[in-house]
Design a protein around this motif. Structure first.
Motif, PDB file in Angstrom:
ATOM      1  N   UNK A   4      -3.224  10.487  -3.801  1.00  0.00           N
ATOM      2  CA  UNK A   4      -3.339  11.478  -4.880  1.00  0.00           C
ATOM      3  C   UNK A   4      -2.285  11.242  -5.949  1.00  0.00           C
ATOM      4  N   UNK A   5      -2.612  11.624  -7.167  1.00  0.00           N
ATOM      5  CA  UNK A   5      -1.699  11.414  -8.291  1.00  0.00           C
ATOM      6  C   UNK A   5      -0.928  12.678  -8.655  1.00  0.00           C
ATOM      7  N   UNK A   6      -1.242  13.782  -8.002  1.00  0.00           N
ATOM      8  CA  UNK A   6      -0.492  15.024  -8.188  1.00  0.00           C
ATOM      9  C   UNK A   6      -0.676  15.894  -6.946  1.00  0.00           C
ATOM     10  N   UNK A   7      -0.138  17.094  -6.978  1.00  0.00           N
ATOM     11  CA  UNK A   7      -0.154  17.947  -5.791  1.00  0.00           C
ATOM     12  C   UNK A   7      -1.576  18.419  -5.489  1.00  0.00           C
ATOM     13  N   UNK A   8      -1.984  18.229  -4.234  1.00  0.00           N
ATOM     14  CA  UNK A   8      -3.344  18.552  -3.807  1.00  0.00           C
ATOM     15  C   UNK A   8      -3.394  19.967  -3.242  1.00  0.00           C
ATOM     16  N   UNK A   9      -4.408  20.708  -3.651  1.00  0.00           N
ATOM     17  CA  UNK A   9      -4.617  22.057  -3.117  1.00  0.00           C
ATOM     18  C   UNK A   9      -5.553  22.033  -1.916  1.00  0.00           C
ATOM     19  N   UNK A  10      -6.671  21.342  -2.055  1.00  0.00           N
ATOM     20  CA  UNK A  10      -7.646  21.218  -0.975  1.00  0.00           C
ATOM     21  C   UNK A  10      -8.348  19.869  -1.100  1.00  0.00           C
ATOM     22  N   UNK A  11      -9.168  19.573  -0.099  1.00  0.00           N
ATOM     23  CA  UNK A  11      -9.993  18.368  -0.124  1.00  0.00           C
ATOM     24  C   UNK A  11     -11.448  18.791  -0.301  1.00  0.00           C
ATOM     25  N   UNK A  12     -12.104  18.238  -1.296  1.00  0.00           N
ATOM     26  CA  UNK A  12     -13.502  18.556  -1.546  1.00  0.00           C
ATOM     27  C   UNK A  12     -14.419  17.582  -0.829  1.00  0.00           C
ATOM     28  N   UNK A  13     -15.565  18.081  -0.406  1.00  0.00           N
ATOM     29  CA  UNK A  13     -16.576  17.224   0.209  1.00  0.00           C
ATOM     30  C   UNK A  13     -17.940  17.629  -0.336  1.00  0.00           C
ATOM     31  N   UNK A  14     -18.729  16.625  -0.701  1.00  0.00           N
ATOM     32  CA  UNK A  14     -20.050  16.859  -1.284  1.00  0.00           C
ATOM     33  C   UNK A  14     -21.077  16.003  -0.560  1.00  0.00           C
ATOM     34  N   UNK A  15     -22.161  16.641  -0.144  1.00  0.00           N
ATOM     35  CA  UNK A  15     -23.324  15.926   0.390  1.00  0.00           C
ATOM     36  C   UNK A  15     -24.571  16.607  -0.161  1.00  0.00           C
ATOM     37  N   UNK A  16     -25.278  15.886  -1.006  1.00  0.00           N
ATOM     38  CA  UNK A  16     -26.478  16.456  -1.600  1.00  0.00           C
ATOM     39  C   UNK A  16     -26.154  17.692  -2.415  1.00  0.00           C
TER      40      UNK A  16
END
Length: 236
Positions: A88-100
Motif C-alpha cells: 500500500x502507498x498510504x494508510x489502509x482502512x480496510x481491504x475491499x473484495x469484488x466478485x461480480x
C-alpha cells in the motif's frame, strides 16, 4: 442581384455553425457576436462536464472489476496484485473484495472469540434461514446484524460495520489467500484457519458458522458457542 433560389442553395450548403451565425445576426443584429460567443462557451462547458462524467464513470467501473483492493483512509482505492505483492502507498482502512455484482470491505482485524448474542432470542423473527441452499445465497448481512443487535451482543461493532452473512463469508473464503496477503502488507492480522460466525440464523437458538480453512458450514448455539467475527462494511 442573387436570386432567391440561388440564395437558398447557398444557405443549404453552409455548415451548421455558419447558419447559426446568420440566424443570430438576423435576430440580434450587432449583438449577434456576443450571443454566439456565449452559446459557444456554454457548449464547451457542457462538453467538459460530459468528459468529466465519462472519466468518473470509467474510474468507478475500474473499481468494480473483480479482485482485491486496498481501501485507504482518505476513501481512495488501489487494486492489489497478488503475484506482484504491491504494498500500500498510504494508510489502509480496510481491504475491499469484488466478485461480480458483490463487493465488501473487510476489516483488518478479527473480533475475538465470543458468543454471537448474550441473550436468548425470543423467536419472533421472520428472517430465519434453515435450509443450506438458502443460507449460502443469503447476502443480507447488514440487516441480519440489526436483528442480532436487537437481541443483544457483546461484539462491539462500529456504526458502519456488520457481521457477514453466509454468502458474504464465502466471498471472503474464496478470496482468502489474496485478502490475507493484502491484510499483512497493511499491518493487519490474517484471517485465521478457524470458525467464524455469520449473521445468518437458522433458528432462534443458533446461527450458521463457517470454517475458514475448509469451507465447512455448520450451526452453533448463539449464546453457548464462541467463535471469531471478521466484520465487514460497504465497498462501493
Amino acid at each position: 442581384m442573387i436570386s432567391e433560389e440561388i440564395s437558398k442553395e447557398i444557405y443549404a450548403s453552409l455548415p451548421t455553425e455558419q447558419k447559426l451565425k446568420l440566424a443570430l445576426y438576423s435576430d440580434f443584429g450587432d449583438e449577434a457576436k456576443e450571443v454566439y460567443d456565449f452559446l459557444s462557451s456554454t457548449k464547451k462547458e457542457d462538453e467538459q462536464i460530459k468528459i468529466s462524467i465519462a472519466q468518473t464513470e470509467g474510474s468507478h467501473q475500474a473499481i468494480l472489476n473483480d479482485g482485491v483492493y486496498y481501501i485507504y483512509e482518505d476513501g481512495s482505492v488501489e487494486k492489489f496484485d497478488y503475484d506482484k505483492r504491491n504494498a500500500p502507498t498510504q494508510k489502509v482502512e480496510r481491504i475491499g473484495v469484488v466478485m461480480g455484482s458483490h463487493a465488501l470491505a473487510v476489516n483488518l482485524e478479527d473480533y475475538p472469540e465470543q458468543p454471537l448474542t448474550n441473550q436468548k432470542d425470543r423467536g419472533n423473527y421472520q428472517g430465519y434461514i434453515s435450509e443450506y441452499d438458502d443460507a449460502v445465497a443469503d447476502w443480507n448481512g447488514k440487516s441480519n446484524t440489526e436483528h442480532i443487535k436487537s437481541i443483544g451482543t457483546g461484539i462491539e461493532l462500529k456504526d458502519d460495520e456488520w457481521i457477514p452473512s453466509v454468502a458474504e463469508l464465502y466471498l471472503i473464503y474464496l478470496n482468502k489467500r489474496a485478502i490475507n496477503a493484502a491484510i499483512e502488507l497493511s499491518g493487519g492480522s490474517r484471517i485465521k484457519n478457524g470458525w467464524y460466525w455469520s449473521s445468518t440464523e437458522p433458528s432462534a437458538t443458533s446461527a450458521w458458522t463457517l470454517a475458514l480453512y475448509d469451507g465447512y458450514l455448520y450451526w452453533a448455539d448463539k449464546v453457548q458457542g464462541s467463535y471469531y467475527v471478521r466484520a465487514v462494511a460497504a465497498f462501493h
